[in-house]
Structure formats: structure tokens, C-alpha cells
Motif scaffolding. Sequence first.
Motif, PDB file in Angstrom:
ATOM      1  N   ASN A  82       0.809  -1.224   0.000  1.00  0.00           N
ATOM      2  CA  ASN A  82       0.000   0.000   0.000  1.00  0.00           C
ATOM      3  C   ASN A  82       0.843   1.275   0.000  1.00  0.00           C
ATOM      4  O   ASN A  82       0.578   2.180  -0.777  1.00  0.00           O
ATOM      5  CB  ASN A  82      -0.920   0.037   1.227  1.00  0.00           C
ATOM      6  N   ALA A  83       1.849   1.340   0.880  1.00  0.00           N
ATOM      7  CA  ALA A  83       2.588   2.581   1.120  1.00  0.00           C
ATOM      8  C   ALA A  83       3.989   2.523   0.523  1.00  0.00           C
ATOM      9  O   ALA A  83       4.685   1.502   0.616  1.00  0.00           O
ATOM     10  CB  ALA A  83       2.677   2.856   2.613  1.00  0.00           C
ATOM     11  N   ALA A  84       4.411   3.628  -0.054  1.00  0.00           N
ATOM     12  CA  ALA A  84       5.744   3.714  -0.661  1.00  0.00           C
ATOM     13  C   ALA A  84       6.851   3.413   0.344  1.00  0.00           C
ATOM     14  O   ALA A  84       7.896   2.862  -0.007  1.00  0.00           O
ATOM     15  CB  ALA A  84       5.939   5.102  -1.261  1.00  0.00           C
ATOM     16  N   SER A  85       6.625   3.755   1.606  1.00  0.00           N
ATOM     17  CA  SER A  85       7.647   3.569   2.643  1.00  0.00           C
ATOM     18  C   SER A  85       8.021   2.099   2.851  1.00  0.00           C
ATOM     19  O   SER A  85       9.097   1.803   3.389  1.00  0.00           O
ATOM     20  CB  SER A  85       7.158   4.165   3.967  1.00  0.00           C
ATOM     21  N   GLY A 113      -2.089   2.629  -4.027  1.00  0.00           N
ATOM     22  CA  GLY A 113      -2.620   2.960  -2.704  1.00  0.00           C
ATOM     23  C   GLY A 113      -4.125   2.938  -2.620  1.00  0.00           C
ATOM     24  O   GLY A 113      -4.722   3.604  -1.760  1.00  0.00           O
ATOM     25  N   TRP A 118      -6.618   7.135   2.966  1.00  0.00           N
ATOM     26  CA  TRP A 118      -5.615   8.182   3.144  1.00  0.00           C
ATOM     27  C   TRP A 118      -6.273   9.402   3.793  1.00  0.00           C
ATOM     28  O   TRP A 118      -7.469   9.643   3.578  1.00  0.00           O
ATOM     29  CB  TRP A 118      -5.013   8.564   1.797  1.00  0.00           C
ATOM     30  N   ASP A 123      -2.509  13.241   0.009  1.00  0.00           N
ATOM     31  CA  ASP A 123      -1.594  12.270   0.627  1.00  0.00           C
ATOM     32  C   ASP A 123      -1.440  11.035  -0.246  1.00  0.00           C
ATOM     33  O   ASP A 123      -0.346  10.473  -0.373  1.00  0.00           O
ATOM     34  CB  ASP A 123      -2.112  11.865   2.012  1.00  0.00           C
ATOM     35  N   LYS A 124      -2.531  10.619  -0.837  1.00  0.00           N
ATOM     36  CA  LYS A 124      -2.494   9.450  -1.729  1.00  0.00           C
ATOM     37  C   LYS A 124      -1.638   9.750  -2.965  1.00  0.00           C
ATOM     38  O   LYS A 124      -0.824   8.915  -3.377  1.00  0.00           O
ATOM     39  CB  LYS A 124      -3.917   9.065  -2.149  1.00  0.00           C
ATOM     40  N   LYS A 126       0.750  11.989  -3.178  1.00  0.00           N
ATOM     41  CA  LYS A 126       2.139  12.113  -2.726  1.00  0.00           C
ATOM     42  C   LYS A 126       2.770  10.736  -2.547  1.00  0.00           C
ATOM     43  O   LYS A 126       3.945  10.538  -2.883  1.00  0.00           O
ATOM     44  CB  LYS A 126       2.185  12.895  -1.408  1.00  0.00           C
ATOM     45  N   ASN A 127       2.011   9.784  -2.029  1.00  0.00           N
ATOM     46  CA  ASN A 127       2.517   8.432  -1.840  1.00  0.00           C
ATOM     47  C   ASN A 127       2.926   7.807  -3.179  1.00  0.00           C
ATOM     48  O   ASN A 127       3.982   7.178  -3.300  1.00  0.00           O
ATOM     49  CB  ASN A 127       1.446   7.569  -1.171  1.00  0.00           C
ATOM     50  N   GLN A 130       6.068   9.352  -4.437  1.00  0.00           N
ATOM     51  CA  GLN A 130       7.223   8.842  -3.689  1.00  0.00           C
ATOM     52  C   GLN A 130       7.596   7.436  -4.160  1.00  0.00           C
ATOM     53  O   GLN A 130       8.782   7.106  -4.283  1.00  0.00           O
ATOM     54  CB  GLN A 130       6.921   8.824  -2.189  1.00  0.00           C
ATOM     55  N   LEU A 131       6.585   6.628  -4.450  1.00  0.00           N
ATOM     56  CA  LEU A 131       6.858   5.270  -4.927  1.00  0.00           C
ATOM     57  C   LEU A 131       7.580   5.303  -6.274  1.00  0.00           C
ATOM     58  O   LEU A 131       8.523   4.539  -6.506  1.00  0.00           O
ATOM     59  CB  LEU A 131       5.554   4.482  -5.051  1.00  0.00           C
TER      60      LEU A 131
END
Length: 283
Positions: A82-85, A113, A118, A123-124, A126-127, A130-131
Motif C-alpha cells: 500500500n505505502a511507498a515507505s 494505494g 488516506w 496524501d495518496k 504524494k505516496n 514517492q513510490l
Amino acid sequence: MFAFTIVLFIYGITHGKYAYRIIKHTLYFDDLPEAFDGFTLTQISDVHAGSFTNPKAVQKGIDLINEQKSDLFVFTGDLVNNAASEIVPYIGHFSQIKAPFGQFSVLGNHDYGDYVKWPTEADKIKNLQQLKAHHADLGFKLLLDEHVELHKNEQKIILAGVENWGIGFGERGDLQKAMQNTSTSDFKILLSHDPTHWDAQVKQFPSKIQLTLAGHTHGMQFGIEAFGIKWSPVKYRYKHWAGLKSENGRYLNINRGFGFIGFSGRIGIWPEISVIELKRKVN
């Protein structure tokens, strides 16, 4: 029988999900440029980095990939759950993958995502941005409805990639755009995460796409492929769910996935590293 089942599940959860297998295919084409006869590529799919808990085991998979010494490396989507992190702890692992003709990738349905809530739409977005940046951190060239030319001895093949296009999982990809400025005579390889795209659009595309590489199904991480049997419950959702399929001189390879999600294990359907050799058919 009950005890055997329990043992299988324990193995699948503790070891099976990292029991990487090399699966090799040699494919023959009438129209493969002569310079690319014997060209090799390694494909993985569905990393789902957020599910990993054993970096040392993942490293063994990375080492296997590099041991193949393929000309080209491709990744066919779902880098995270789900999250790039989620990929950040493993950038040092996957950035070790190198191939002479480069490392290329596409997005899968999980990468957008869509399956978590989110705080805001920003925020979605941005994720996802970032990915995409993390693909670059890995040394992967992310193909977003576009293509590149791979050149060898003054001849070329086309490598194209589309955003995720899958029945029931978001039809984002634009195949027409990805193939802009290519010729019907070009030899083309397409990266498309979801294999339903091949049946719906790719295999009938007016300009022949000789090889499509997909993932997505994971073989449901459960089934049997032994003693001449090939079965998984995923067959009730996808008629063709793993390995090679061909129709009218066009091939589809569905990778069984490098990672796992949902069920934290694999039983009978092991994580796969696909190695494909392209050969020119001698008439």
C-alpha cells in the motif's frame, strides 16, 4: 493427514515464502532480429515489500537474480502492499540488481494505494509520487505507458510498459500510447502487470506484440505443481494463472511472484524468478 497439512502450513509460513525458484523458458520467434538471438531476460513480479520480515532471506533471492547474468532485468508491478515507505528498508537489496541492457519496471494495482484510507487525496497522490521516486532509487526505469528501444549491433527491439490495466483492478494503462511511434515490423516486449490485459487487448493489438510479461495472480500462493498436476484455487478467477501461454505466435508469461500478501506463506506455489531466452527460429 491432518498432521501432514499442519506441517505443510508451518513450512509454507516459515520457509516456503522465501523458497525462490528459477523457472527457465526458451522461446523461438521468426521475427526476432538476428543480433538478439540468445538474448536473455530475468523477470520478477509482485515483491510486496511490506510483507517481508526476513531481509537475509530476501537477499538470497537477490543473489539468485544476479547469478542468472541476464542481458535485461524487468519487474512487473506491485512493489509494495500500500505505502511507498514499505520498500525503503529493501532499497539496498533490490538496487543490487544490474543487467547490461538495464533494469525496467511497471506499476501494479497495489502500487496506487487504492486499498487503504488516506487522510486526504493529496496524501495518496504524494505516496504514488514517492513510490515512483523509489523505482529510480532502485535503479529501475519505470515505464508509464511508454517504450524504449534496446539496441545491439545496429538492430533493435522494443520494450514497452503500461500502467496497471486489469479487469476489476483498474483499467489505467494506455497500450496505444505505449506503442506510439513503433512499427508493425518491430519486435516488441510488453510489461503489463495484470494478465487479463493480454486477453482483453494485447493479443489482438493490430501491431504484433510478440511477448508480454505479467504477474498479479501469485498462483494464490497455494496449490500443487507436481506429478503432472497444475492446480490452484486461483484457476476459478483466472483461466491462465502461471507460466507460459501462447496464441497466434504471441506469448504471455505470468510470473508467480517474488513476494507474498494476505496469507504470509506459500504452499506448493513457490516464489519465482523467471529467466527467458529469446531465440531466432531457423526455417
